[in-house]
Each structure stands twice: as C-alpha cells, then as structure tokens.
Design an enzyme around this catalytic site. Sequence first.
Site, PDB file in Angstrom:
ATOM      1  N   GLU A 181       0.884  -1.151   0.000  1.00 20.85           N
ATOM      2  CA  GLU A 181       0.000   0.000   0.000  1.00 20.85           C
ATOM      3  C   GLU A 181       0.930   1.211   0.000  1.00 20.85           C
ATOM      4  OE1 GLU A 181      -2.124   0.950   3.603  1.00 20.85           O
ATOM      5  OE2 GLU A 181      -3.548   2.226   2.535  1.00 20.85           O
ATOM      6  N   ARG A 222       5.994 -12.327   9.745  1.00 21.46           N
ATOM      7  CA  ARG A 222       6.718 -11.128   9.338  1.00 21.46           C
ATOM      8  C   ARG A 222       8.050 -11.059  10.072  1.00 21.46           C
ATOM      9  NH1 ARG A 222       2.515  -7.228  10.399  1.00 21.46           N
ATOM     10  NH2 ARG A 222       3.706  -6.043   8.872  1.00 21.46           N
ATOM     11  N   LYS A 230       4.949   0.447  10.233  1.00 17.94           N
ATOM     12  CA  LYS A 230       4.927   1.701   9.490  1.00 17.94           C
ATOM     13  C   LYS A 230       4.520   2.862  10.387  1.00 17.94           C
ATOM     14  CE  LYS A 230       3.717   0.019   4.875  1.00 17.94           C
ATOM     15  NZ  LYS A 230       2.697   0.142   3.817  1.00 17.94           N
TER      16      LYS A 230
END
Length: 570
Positions: A37, A263, A273
């Site tokens: 994204e 992850r 983020k």
Amino acid sequence: MDGFESKVPPNFIRSIIAEDIKYGKNRGKVLTRFPPEPNGYLHIGHAKSICLNFGLVAEFGGFCNFRFDDTNPGKEEVEYVDSIMNDVRWLGFDWGDRLFHASDYFEQLFEWAVDLIKADKAYVDSLSAEEIKEFRGTLTEPGKPSPYRDRPVEESLDLFQRMRNGEFADGTHVLRAKIDMASPNINLRDPVMYRIRKLSHWRTGDKWCIYPMYDYAHGQSDALEGITHSICTMEYEDHRPLYDWFLDNIKVPGHPQQIEFARLNLSYTVMSKRKLLQLVQEGHVAGWDDPRMPTLAGLRRRGYTPEAVRNFCERIGVGKRESLVDLALLEYSVREDLNLKARRVMGVLRPIRVVIDNYPEDRVEYLDAVNNPEDPSAGTRKVPFSRELFLEREDFMENPPKQFYRLAPGREVRLRYAYFIKCVDVVKDSGGQVVELHCTYDPSTRGGDAPDGRKVKATLHWVSAPHAVESEVRLYDKLFLRPDPADERDGSSFRDGINPDSLEVIGSAKLEPSIAEAPAGSRYQFERLGYFCVDPDSTPGKPVFNRTVTLKDTWAKVAKAEGIHKARKA
RNA sequence: UGGGGCGUGGCCAAGCGGAAAGGCACGGGUCUUUGGAACCCGCAUUCGGAGGUUCGAAUCCUCCCGCCCCAGCCA
C-alpha cells in the site's frame, strides 16, 4: 530442478508450491504478487516478502506481479509510490510490464458488489460506525444483526448506486457482506465491503467516492490477475475464510490460495509503518532515508548493498512463528558482501599528530597500497607519506595494558604499506592531554617489511597530514537500546528506548587523498575501522561519509571485558 | 471464559516414525603488513511439559503449560 541443490533453504511455502506443480494444480503455473500500500516507505520486512515472492517465481519459472493496494486514498501518497518502485528495483527485482493497481479493478469490483447484493449476499447498512461496532459483539459474545440487514435487495441496490453517485456524506452508509453475525471469527460478522470517502484518489481522481475495503478488493484482484499463491503475513490468517468466501460467491476467474508467513522482526529496531512514521514526524531521525532507519532507503544510504539485504533475507528463512532476528545477522551479511567488494582506503577518525623526527622535512614518498586484498583485480594505488602524519588517537596508549599492542612510548609498530616507526616522545598540553607524538622511522622497512626479520605486533593505518582530505564522518549505532523496542508491555513507549548516541558526527576526519572525489553512494572500507559510504550531502570540497558497519573488533571485545577505557575525544 | 496460529541450542532454522542439518552469536586455535578476512575445532544424550501408541517418536494420540493475532467505515 536440474540436479543442483538450491542454496535457498527449504521452507513450507516452497514445499506447497513444489507440490502444487507436481500435481499439476494451476496447470503447473506459479504467479505471485507483491502488493504494497503506498502509505509509507518499504523496510527490510518488506524485503523479506519481496525476496520470497520474486524468489519463488524465479525458482519455479513464473511471474510476480507488482500491485499497489491503493484502496484507501486517505492514507496514500505518490511520494510513497515512487519510493516503493525505486526500492524494489534497487533490491534487484524486475516486474517488467506487470505493474497493477487495485484501483484498476474498481469498476469490476463494483459490478461484483452489485451481483452480491442481487444474490442477497450483501446489503447497504445505514448504522453509524459506532453502532456497527456495538452490533458486532465481542470476542466472546456473538454480534446482533443490523436493523438494515434484511432491507429489500432493491433498496440496497438503489442505495449502493446512490452511494456511488455521491448522494450521501461520508460515514452515512456502508456496503456489507451478509455472512454470519454470530461467527466466532469476527471477520465473518458481515464485514464492510465499501465505505464512502469523498476523497480524490491519486490514480482515479474524483471518479469514485466509495472505495472497497482490503478484504473485498484483495482476493478479487488476485483472482483477476490469475495469481496462484497469494502470500501474506500471519495477521491475515483470520481473514482467509473471508478471502475464500468472496472468491466462492463471486464469478471470479480463479481461486488463488492464500498462504501466511511470519513477518520479520529485527532486534534493536522497529518495523511497523506507524512507528517508523512517528520517528520521522517527531524528528527522532532525519527522514525516511535516515541511515539509522530499517527502511530500504535508509539501508541504501547507510551503505548496504542489495546483495547483502537479499542474502540476509535468504538466511533468516520463512516460517510461521513469531521471531526476533538478531541484528548481528544483518551486519554479518553486509560485512560479508562488502569485504569482497569494497576498496580499502586509510582514514583517521580521531587524529593525533605524529612527527617522524628523522624523516626529511620536504620529502614526500608515494607508497604502493593494495586496493582490495580479496580482489587482486582491484589493483593498487599510491598513497603519499611525509614527515607529519595523523594516527588514530585510539592507537596510542601511554600506559598500555599488556593486551594492547599498538603504539606506546618506546614501542615499535608498522604503518601500513609504509615503515616501522618507534615512539620516542609524547607531547602534552598544560592539561596533561597528549597532543602530539614524536617517532623515528627505520628507512630499511619501506613498504612494511623488516629486512632483518624483525616482527612487530601491530599495523596501524595513517594519513599524511599535508595531504589529508578533510571529511565529515557520521558514525551510526543502533537506533534503540532495547532488543525489542516494540515491546511496550511495561507501559513504556518505544520512543523511551531510543539510543541518544545513535549518531556521532566527526567533523574533521582525515582521509587519504585518493577518495577526495568519490561519488555519492560509493562504498569503501576504511582499514581497521569499518565500511563507509559517501553520503549525498557531500560537497566538492568536503566529502561526507556514513559508517555502514564497523569491522569485527576483537580488541574492542577484549578491552570491554577487561574494563579498559579506550581513548576518545579528539 | 470465543476463534485462529505457534512452541527444536543465546538468535534464526532444517527435520514430517528409524534415531538432532545449516547459518549467526559465542569459545578455542592456525594464518595474517587490516586485533579484518580466510581456515580448523568446540557448542541440544535432546526437540514447551506430562502421559500414551510403537521394536523405535522432535515427528502419531491425549491432556496440560506458554507466547502471538483478531472486536478499523486500516492494510
């Protein structure tokens, strides 16, 4: 395979794909995708995903689509779009013409939503966001149906069209899938498919004022592109039943398989983020590309090579369990790569002036130095030597402990590629600080070898004072003091763990003249110190270097263990 | 107290019923004009725990314990 063992360690995803190919699933094809994204910069955790997705298709002969998951114009920006593509290319991957956007499918997605409404599998809900939350129930209690859940299909159809037409304000209506308000999986309690956002989108402009949610857009995008294996992180595992539900209830051209993996977490840094954005916005770092950031832009500026990052990603493996990978492994990966590639050069960070008493005043010699002992093809260069030199302050100790075998009063050492020198005098200022050293050299040791076979314990790097290039050198250390700064369970903020000494700027390091013109981005090993990379802040007269990573330092380890303080302060 | 995942050495991670790969870290050594690199050696009688099945279990079964994720009109 061709009989050669792959260097890539086995992992469960490769096994699944190998199995699928073996049994002819998807007609033996493999198509993955990397779907960022554009709401932030890519970091080393994304690198893991990129290497996985592109690596898999390289191995099995397929393709990896690059797709921007641009379904939320409120958070996305073109600045991020550009940086993301740049970073993936830098990492070494090529998506050819396979660049896609979830927004490419908005019209199709809308039509499918209409189909779902017609099939009574979706409805427009007119509850407020707060009410929807209340009606959703809790982890242990089932939800309750919205009073609008059974509104006539025709009414939903009309409302949905009018949502698209812009007749309603943000938040007044949403489109929801009609699944099961009592499902133990909360994602199945009539998830929102569309919300009204009167925002212009970086690609579709003002064409839309309703935007699909991730859950509704992602699987259908995958199907539209013919993705066979949709690889994502563990937090989406709970969404898989929903991913499958949409695919099963819509006339899509295929049914990709979603596979989840854990992850990456790296010690002494943060990866979310949100936290990275905070570090930037609150000024804890100079920007997304600050060399202390785990972003690809930061690592690049720090001097990391794409190969080092890829090797690291390969080494950490792929699994489903949460882990915290040791930063030391990343550092090992860069050292390993740079050791082979980086030209060696001499630079003195914290200089102390040294006068070679018996060396002629005006003489200058140009001595041969090897550019890279690991790579003979890198050749040699000439390094100027003269009567006045700079040596590293840390390389001299007035009262050395026995493990210290560098320069000390009366002691002889070798200057790399130059001569043996012996310290004969120590000059101090009124405060007792050593300000200058006087040494004598042995002319017969030119080049660094003693014809009489005399041995010396240490070889030091040096720079000829009159020839030295002044440089700013930025010494970076870990950004956080705690191994797992993201762990805020003790009530602290990850910001509390910020290392106040993560950056030390050396204003005037002395470098050998050969790198005066080094272009930004070029990488060197400063012998005995570490790897350094030319920063874009460099100016013609004054290069700026970033320390990528130190060399392994056995002495530092010994000194620490013995409680020996190293001389600091220039 | 709902659902979903995961537990193999300090950190990662192979292993999928025949008896613990590999890497990093760490310790020791060789070599060395970088206390770098390279090279050699060492580093889990044991796989979260307890039972059970089996000639044989990290691998199968049962129970227990621990950790992570989910209640955005974020992705």
